[in-house]
Design a protein around this motif. Structure first.
Motif, PDB file in Angstrom:
ATOM      1  N   MET A 206       0.823  -1.195   0.000  1.00 43.18           N
ATOM      2  CA  MET A 206       0.000   0.000   0.000  1.00 43.18           C
ATOM      3  C   MET A 206       0.866   1.256   0.000  1.00 43.18           C
ATOM      4  N   VAL A 207       2.004   1.194   0.723  1.00 38.55           N
ATOM      5  CA  VAL A 207       2.893   2.356   0.822  1.00 38.55           C
ATOM      6  C   VAL A 207       3.395   2.777  -0.552  1.00 38.55           C
ATOM      7  N   ASP A 208       3.774   1.808  -1.375  1.00 31.06           N
ATOM      8  CA  ASP A 208       4.281   2.111  -2.723  1.00 31.06           C
ATOM      9  C   ASP A 208       3.248   2.911  -3.509  1.00 31.06           C
ATOM     10  N   GLU A 209       2.015   2.429  -3.511  1.00 32.09           N
ATOM     11  CA  GLU A 209       0.955   3.089  -4.273  1.00 32.09           C
ATOM     12  C   GLU A 209       0.664   4.486  -3.737  1.00 32.09           C
ATOM     13  N   ILE A 210       0.561   4.622  -2.407  1.00 30.55           N
ATOM     14  CA  ILE A 210       0.233   5.916  -1.800  1.00 30.55           C
ATOM     15  C   ILE A 210       1.354   6.930  -2.053  1.00 30.55           C
ATOM     16  N   THR A 211       2.598   6.485  -1.903  1.00 32.89           N
ATOM     17  CA  THR A 211       3.735   7.394  -2.090  1.00 32.89           C
ATOM     18  C   THR A 211       3.790   7.914  -3.520  1.00 32.89           C
ATOM     19  N   ARG A 212       3.652   7.016  -4.474  1.00 26.41           N
ATOM     20  CA  ARG A 212       3.704   7.434  -5.881  1.00 26.41           C
ATOM     21  C   ARG A 212       2.549   8.381  -6.207  1.00 26.41           C
ATOM     22  N   ALA A 213       1.342   8.037  -5.759  1.00 26.90           N
ATOM     23  CA  ALA A 213       0.180   8.880  -6.074  1.00 26.90           C
ATOM     24  C   ALA A 213       0.323  10.263  -5.452  1.00 26.90           C
ATOM     25  N   THR A 214       0.820  10.327  -4.212  1.00 30.06           N
ATOM     26  CA  THR A 214       0.984  11.613  -3.528  1.00 30.06           C
ATOM     27  C   THR A 214       2.058  12.458  -4.198  1.00 30.06           C
TER      28      THR A 214
ATOM     29  N   TYR B  40       1.483  16.178  -5.911  1.00 26.53           N
ATOM     30  CA  TYR B  40       1.968  17.403  -5.280  1.00 26.53           C
ATOM     31  C   TYR B  40       3.335  17.870  -5.812  1.00 26.53           C
ATOM     32  N   GLN B  41       4.151  16.957  -6.297  1.00 24.12           N
ATOM     33  CA  GLN B  41       5.444  17.342  -6.862  1.00 24.12           C
ATOM     34  C   GLN B  41       5.692  16.561  -8.150  1.00 24.12           C
ATOM     35  N   PRO B  42       4.841  16.723  -9.150  1.00 23.97           N
ATOM     36  CA  PRO B  42       4.968  15.917 -10.371  1.00 23.97           C
ATOM     37  C   PRO B  42       6.301  16.134 -11.096  1.00 23.97           C
ATOM     38  N   ALA B  43       6.756  17.389 -11.166  1.00 23.66           N
ATOM     39  CA  ALA B  43       8.003  17.664 -11.894  1.00 23.66           C
ATOM     40  C   ALA B  43       9.190  17.005 -11.203  1.00 23.66           C
ATOM     41  N   LEU B  44       9.275  17.168  -9.870  1.00 25.07           N
ATOM     42  CA  LEU B  44      10.386  16.584  -9.117  1.00 25.07           C
ATOM     43  C   LEU B  44      10.362  15.070  -9.209  1.00 25.07           C
ATOM     44  N   TRP B  45       9.173  14.492  -9.106  1.00 21.42           N
ATOM     45  CA  TRP B  45       9.039  13.019  -9.177  1.00 21.42           C
ATOM     46  C   TRP B  45       9.432  12.498 -10.552  1.00 21.42           C
ATOM     47  N   GLU B  46       9.123  13.249 -11.570  1.00 22.56           N
ATOM     48  CA  GLU B  46       9.428  12.816 -12.932  1.00 22.56           C
ATOM     49  C   GLU B  46      10.929  12.799 -13.195  1.00 22.56           C
ATOM     50  N   ILE B  47      11.666  13.802 -12.659  1.00 22.67           N
ATOM     51  CA  ILE B  47      13.102  13.865 -12.963  1.00 22.67           C
ATOM     52  C   ILE B  47      13.908  12.916 -12.091  1.00 22.67           C
ATOM     53  N   LEU B  48      13.314  12.404 -11.009  1.00 21.23           N
ATOM     54  CA  LEU B  48      14.018  11.440 -10.164  1.00 21.23           C
ATOM     55  C   LEU B  48      14.175  10.115 -10.909  1.00 21.23           C
ATOM     56  N   PRO B  49      15.353   9.517 -10.880  1.00 23.21           N
ATOM     57  CA  PRO B  49      15.494   8.167 -11.451  1.00 23.21           C
ATOM     58  C   PRO B  49      14.727   7.168 -10.586  1.00 23.21           C
ATOM     59  N   GLU B  50      14.474   6.016 -11.147  1.00 17.42           N
ATOM     60  CA  GLU B  50      13.710   5.010 -10.420  1.00 17.42           C
ATOM     61  C   GLU B  50      14.387   4.616  -9.119  1.00 17.42           C
ATOM     62  N   SER B  51      15.717   4.601  -9.121  1.00 17.07           N
ATOM     63  CA  SER B  51      16.440   4.262  -7.890  1.00 17.07           C
ATOM     64  C   SER B  51      16.158   5.304  -6.805  1.00 17.07           C
ATOM     65  N   GLY B  52      16.061   6.561  -7.209  1.00 14.70           N
ATOM     66  CA  GLY B  52      15.745   7.623  -6.263  1.00 14.70           C
ATOM     67  C   GLY B  52      14.332   7.499  -5.735  1.00 14.70           C
ATOM     68  N   ARG B  53      13.410   7.147  -6.624  1.00 17.06           N
ATOM     69  CA  ARG B  53      12.019   6.948  -6.194  1.00 17.06           C
ATOM     70  C   ARG B  53      11.924   5.788  -5.199  1.00 17.06           C
ATOM     71  N   GLN B  54      12.679   4.722  -5.478  1.00 18.43           N
ATOM     72  CA  GLN B  54      12.664   3.566  -4.573  1.00 18.43           C
ATOM     73  C   GLN B  54      13.209   3.919  -3.204  1.00 18.43           C
ATOM     74  N   LEU B  55      14.216   4.811  -3.158  1.00 20.39           N
ATOM     75  CA  LEU B  55      14.750   5.253  -1.876  1.00 20.39           C
ATOM     76  C   LEU B  55      13.686   5.990  -1.067  1.00 20.39           C
ATOM     77  N   VAL B  56      12.913   6.845  -1.748  1.00 20.07           N
ATOM     78  CA  VAL B  56      11.836   7.567  -1.076  1.00 20.07           C
ATOM     79  C   VAL B  56      10.798   6.588  -0.556  1.00 20.07           C
ATOM     80  N   ILE B  57      10.412   5.641  -1.422  1.00 16.48           N
ATOM     81  CA  ILE B  57       9.392   4.655  -1.034  1.00 16.48           C
ATOM     82  C   ILE B  57       9.874   3.807   0.135  1.00 16.48           C
ATOM     83  N   LYS B  58      11.134   3.367   0.093  1.00 22.73           N
ATOM     84  CA  LYS B  58      11.674   2.548   1.181  1.00 22.73           C
ATOM     85  C   LYS B  58      11.715   3.330   2.493  1.00 22.73           C
TER      86      LYS B  58
END
Length: 312
Positions: free
Chosen positions: A1-9, A13-31
């Motif tokens: 559930m955390v993965d889905e909620i984090t990505r959706a949020t 709220y920060q679509p541009a920042l989320w888009e430029i983050l590499p997947e590894s960076g996104r995974q760090l946030v999710i973890k």
């Protein structure tokens, strides 16, 4: 559930920042968020355990299930009160014998055909009524005629009755799946939703830490508050499906049987009777009425037999 909620949020709220983050960076946030999830879950369960009476209507849950399952109600009725029903059967022999001796003497003196059925009806009614009274009364041990001490059987067996009652309620009614459904959809569920929302939002504040002012400036105060509310609502919307996987954990942490035993052991005699007696009180009149009718019928049969023998 955390993965889905984090990505959706993040996308909202920060679509541009989320888009430029590499997947590894996104995974760090999710973890990072996932590491906090067990803490939040523990907080929610502890909050629930410590304030169960304000978030959960146990009586409503038990009564609704017993109304749906009459066989279960009968089972609780018989299992918890097995010793008391045995007392009713045995006491009928003693009380019936004493009254029967009076009946025999009265019949021998009068030979009135109404003596047998009247005494029979009275015996059936009185013995059941007295036995039921003796099950619950008196609440405290009292001495009678200076010869013997008596206390209501349920009060005598309080520890045993409590254990049996708690076991049946925990195993048959307050099971994790029933508990989850009552918590999320029961009459007191809004309070639980409010507490979960508060815990989730508090966790977000704690995780932003010293960076919170910068986050608020970047998002705007209104947007920051909206973000916390959105995450809370997302968590609540996923609760029914997610909590199914938590049933063993909930059962272990809440330990319903021991919680009920502890609560029931803390009741005084009057409160204990008020908890147990309603299940019996509802049908007491049936037992007494059946005893009276059967006693009357047996008395009438005795008259017919006696008259037949007299004619012979």
């Amino acid at each position: 559930m955390v993965d889905e909620i984090t990505r959706a949020t993040a996308i909202r709220y920060q679509p541009a920042l989320w888009e430029i983050l590499p997947e590894s960076g996104r995974q760090l946030v999710i973890k990072r968020v996932q590491q906090q999830a067990p803490i939040v879950i523990r907080q929610i369960i502890e909050e629930l355990k410590n304030n169960l009476d304000t978030m959960f209507d146990l009586k409503d849950m038990i009564m609704s299930h017993l109304h749906k399952d009459v066989r279960l109600l009968n089972r609780i009725f018989l299992d918890v009160g097995y010793a008391e029903f045995r007392f009713i059967r045995r006491s009928g022999l003693v009380f019936g014998f004493v009254i029967g001796c009076v009946q025999a003497i009265t019949w021998a003196l009068t030979h009135n055909p109404w003596i047998m059925p009247i005494f029979g009806g009275f015996t059936g009614w009185f013995t059941d009524w007295l036995a039921l009274k003796m099950i619950f009364v008196p609440q405290q041990p009292q001495k009678y005629v200076g010869l013997f001490t008596w206390q209501g059987l349920f009060q005598q067996r309080k520890q045993e009755v409590t254990a049996d009652y708690a076991r049946l309620i925990a195993n048959e009614i307050v099971k994790p799946n029933h508990l989850i459904d009552a918590l999320l959809r029961g009459p007191m569920s809004p309070r639980l939703h409010q507490r979960i929302s508060h815990i989730v939002q508090q966790t977000i504040d704690e995780q932003t830490g010293i960076a919170r002012p910068a986050v608020v400036i970047a998002l705007g105060s209104r947007q920051y508050q909206q973000l916390k509310q959105d995450v809370s609502q997302h968590v609540l919307s996923k609760m029914p499906a997610t909590l199914q996987h938590m049933e063993p954990y909930i059962a272990q942490k809440l330990d319903v049987e021991q919680t009920l035993i502890k609560a029931m052991n803390g009741l005084n005699e009057q409160q204990f009777e008020q908890l147990i007696r309603p299940a019996f009180q509802q049908d007491e009149w049936i037992l007494i009425a059946v005893g009276a009718v059967l006693g009357f019928m047996v008395g009438e049969m005795q008259v017919l037999i006696m008259l037949h023998l007299a004619v012979s």
